[in-house]
Design a protein around this motif. Structure first.
Motif, PDB file in Angstrom:
ATOM      1  N   LYS A   1       0.824  -1.201   0.000  1.00 21.72           N
ATOM      2  CA  LYS A   1       0.000   0.000   0.000  1.00 21.72           C
ATOM      3  C   LYS A   1       0.865   1.261   0.000  1.00 21.72           C
ATOM      4  N   SER A   2       1.945   1.253   0.749  1.00 16.88           N
ATOM      5  CA  SER A   2       2.815   2.438   0.775  1.00 16.88           C
ATOM      6  C   SER A   2       3.487   2.653  -0.580  1.00 16.88           C
ATOM      7  N   ILE A   3       3.812   1.575  -1.274  1.00 16.32           N
ATOM      8  CA  ILE A   3       4.378   1.695  -2.628  1.00 16.32           C
ATOM      9  C   ILE A   3       3.322   2.270  -3.574  1.00 16.32           C
ATOM     10  N   LEU A   4       2.081   1.777  -3.464  1.00 12.22           N
ATOM     11  CA  LEU A   4       0.988   2.307  -4.287  1.00 12.22           C
ATOM     12  C   LEU A   4       0.772   3.797  -4.027  1.00 12.22           C
ATOM     13  N   ILE A   5       0.792   4.192  -2.767  1.00 17.88           N
ATOM     14  CA  ILE A   5       0.611   5.605  -2.414  1.00 17.88           C
ATOM     15  C   ILE A   5       1.707   6.445  -3.040  1.00 17.88           C
ATOM     16  N   SER A   6       2.929   5.962  -2.953  1.00 20.91           N
ATOM     17  CA  SER A   6       4.057   6.685  -3.525  1.00 20.91           C
ATOM     18  C   SER A   6       3.908   6.854  -5.038  1.00 20.91           C
ATOM     19  N   LEU A   7       3.563   5.768  -5.729  1.00 25.35           N
ATOM     20  CA  LEU A   7       3.390   5.823  -7.182  1.00 25.35           C
ATOM     21  C   LEU A   7       2.175   6.659  -7.576  1.00 25.35           C
ATOM     22  N   ALA A   8       1.102   6.545  -6.794  1.00 28.88           N
ATOM     23  CA  ALA A   8      -0.107   7.325  -7.081  1.00 28.88           C
ATOM     24  C   ALA A   8       0.164   8.817  -6.932  1.00 28.88           C
TER      25      ALA A   8
ATOM     26  N   ARG B   1      -8.943   1.049  -5.522  1.00 32.28           N
ATOM     27  CA  ARG B   1      -9.586  -0.245  -5.281  1.00 32.28           C
ATOM     28  C   ARG B   1      -9.240  -0.785  -3.888  1.00 32.28           C
ATOM     29  N   VAL B   2      -7.988  -0.607  -3.474  1.00 28.79           N
ATOM     30  CA  VAL B   2      -7.582  -1.051  -2.133  1.00 28.79           C
ATOM     31  C   VAL B   2      -8.374  -0.288  -1.072  1.00 28.79           C
ATOM     32  N   LEU B   3      -8.490   1.032  -1.256  1.00 23.56           N
ATOM     33  CA  LEU B   3      -9.216   1.846  -0.287  1.00 23.56           C
ATOM     34  C   LEU B   3     -10.706   1.508  -0.261  1.00 23.56           C
TER      35      LEU B   3
ATOM     36  N   SER C   1     -14.410   7.865   0.403  1.00 22.52           N
ATOM     37  CA  SER C   1     -14.118   9.198  -0.132  1.00 22.52           C
ATOM     38  C   SER C   1     -12.712   9.267  -0.713  1.00 22.52           C
ATOM     39  N   ASN C   2     -11.728   8.714  -0.018  1.00 26.35           N
ATOM     40  CA  ASN C   2     -10.366   8.700  -0.560  1.00 26.35           C
ATOM     41  C   ASN C   2     -10.255   7.775  -1.766  1.00 26.35           C
ATOM     42  N   ALA C   3     -10.986   6.670  -1.727  1.00 26.77           N
ATOM     43  CA  ALA C   3     -10.977   5.737  -2.857  1.00 26.77           C
ATOM     44  C   ALA C   3     -11.485   6.437  -4.107  1.00 26.77           C
TER      45      ALA C   3
ATOM     46  N   ASN D   1     -14.694   1.551 -12.274  1.00 25.47           N
ATOM     47  CA  ASN D   1     -14.754   1.384 -10.818  1.00 25.47           C
ATOM     48  C   ASN D   1     -15.586   2.484 -10.162  1.00 25.47           C
ATOM     49  N   ILE D   2     -15.491   3.719 -10.675  1.00 28.56           N
ATOM     50  CA  ILE D   2     -16.309   4.806 -10.136  1.00 28.56           C
ATOM     51  C   ILE D   2     -17.780   4.549 -10.448  1.00 28.56           C
ATOM     52  N   LEU D   3     -18.046   4.035 -11.630  1.00 26.71           N
ATOM     53  CA  LEU D   3     -19.412   3.696 -12.013  1.00 26.71           C
ATOM     54  C   LEU D   3     -20.011   2.712 -11.008  1.00 26.71           C
ATOM     55  N   VAL D   4     -19.272   1.682 -10.663  1.00 27.95           N
ATOM     56  CA  VAL D   4     -19.740   0.688  -9.688  1.00 27.95           C
ATOM     57  C   VAL D   4     -19.951   1.354  -8.330  1.00 27.95           C
ATOM     58  N   TYR D   5     -19.026   2.219  -7.937  1.00 27.81           N
ATOM     59  CA  TYR D   5     -19.117   2.953  -6.668  1.00 27.81           C
ATOM     60  C   TYR D   5     -20.408   3.777  -6.616  1.00 27.81           C
ATOM     61  N   CYS D   6     -20.688   4.532  -7.683  1.00 27.50           N
ATOM     62  CA  CYS D   6     -21.883   5.378  -7.721  1.00 27.50           C
ATOM     63  C   CYS D   6     -23.161   4.544  -7.740  1.00 27.50           C
ATOM     64  N   LYS D   7     -23.128   3.435  -8.471  1.00 32.51           N
ATOM     65  CA  LYS D   7     -24.294   2.544  -8.505  1.00 32.51           C
ATOM     66  C   LYS D   7     -24.573   1.981  -7.118  1.00 32.51           C
ATOM     67  N   ASP D   8     -23.516   1.596  -6.401  1.00 37.45           N
ATOM     68  CA  ASP D   8     -23.691   1.042  -5.053  1.00 37.45           C
ATOM     69  C   ASP D   8     -24.312   2.063  -4.106  1.00 37.45           C
ATOM     70  N   LEU D   9     -23.979   3.348  -4.309  1.00 35.50           N
ATOM     71  CA  LEU D   9     -24.523   4.410  -3.457  1.00 35.50           C
ATOM     72  C   LEU D   9     -25.845   4.956  -3.987  1.00 35.50           C
ATOM     73  N   LEU D  10     -26.325   4.382  -5.100  1.00 39.19           N
ATOM     74  CA  LEU D  10     -27.565   4.811  -5.760  1.00 39.19           C
ATOM     75  C   LEU D  10     -27.510   6.272  -6.188  1.00 39.19           C
ATOM     76  N   ASP D  11     -26.331   6.735  -6.561  1.00 41.10           N
ATOM     77  CA  ASP D  11     -26.158   8.088  -7.106  1.00 41.10           C
ATOM     78  C   ASP D  11     -26.244   7.968  -8.623  1.00 41.10           C
ATOM     79  N   MET D  12     -27.474   7.855  -9.131  1.00 41.46           N
ATOM     80  CA  MET D  12     -27.673   7.545 -10.543  1.00 41.46           C
ATOM     81  C   MET D  12     -27.252   8.662 -11.502  1.00 41.46           C
ATOM     82  N   PRO D  13     -27.462   9.946 -11.180  1.00 43.13           N
ATOM     83  CA  PRO D  13     -26.972  10.967 -12.120  1.00 43.13           C
ATOM     84  C   PRO D  13     -25.454  10.897 -12.321  1.00 43.13           C
TER      85      PRO D  13
END
Length: 132
Positions: free
Chosen positions: A9-16, A29-31, A38-40, A58-70
């Motif tokens: 995770k620390s390597i991912l944070i560094s690269l991100a 995805r890890v977050l 929110s950080n994810a 992945n954001i699409l799936v996130y929004c669908k899960d939260l029922l944020d359809m717009p």
């Protein structure tokens, strides 16, 4: 130890932080798995803004899960224009689900949720207001 989840995770944070879209997507995805939504989403959006179609998915799936359809509809349009849609059998189901939910939002009162009547200006019989 290099194989530990904390080290990875620390390597991912560094690269991100250096701006690598793939690392931003993977960190997002890890977050998500850690329930740090929110950080994810912030990392997934950063990757998607660089043109990473898998992050948009992945954001699409996130929004669908939260029922944020717009917002899900917004990201769906980006996903449909990306290369991440090739050979994806679940995508049509997402399209249908989001379209159905958006139709329900358009055809119901924003105040009370009752069904609306009319084409342009819709009248809510329950709270007696016009919705546009």
């Amino acid at each position: 130890r290099v194989d530990s989840p904390e080290t990875k995770k620390s390597i991912l944070i560094s690269l991100a932080n250096e701006g690598y879209a793939e690392a931003q997507n993977n960190l997002g995805r890890v977050l998500m798995k850690e329930n740090d939504r929110s950080n994810a989403k912030a990392w997934l959006v950063a990757a998607a803004l660089q043109g990473d179609g898998f992050s948009a998915r992945n954001i699409l799936v996130y929004c669908k899960d939260l029922l944020d359809m717009p917002e899900a509809h917004f990201w769906l349009n980006i996903v449909l224009r990306s290369e991440a849609t090739q050979d994806d059998p679940d995508l049509q189901k997402s399209v249908d689900d989001i379209s159905s939910n958006l139709r329900k939002l358009r055809d119901s009162c924003g105040g009370c949720g009752a069904d609306l009547v009319g084409d342009r200006r819709k009248y809510c019989k329950q709270c007696r207001t016009y919705c546009y």
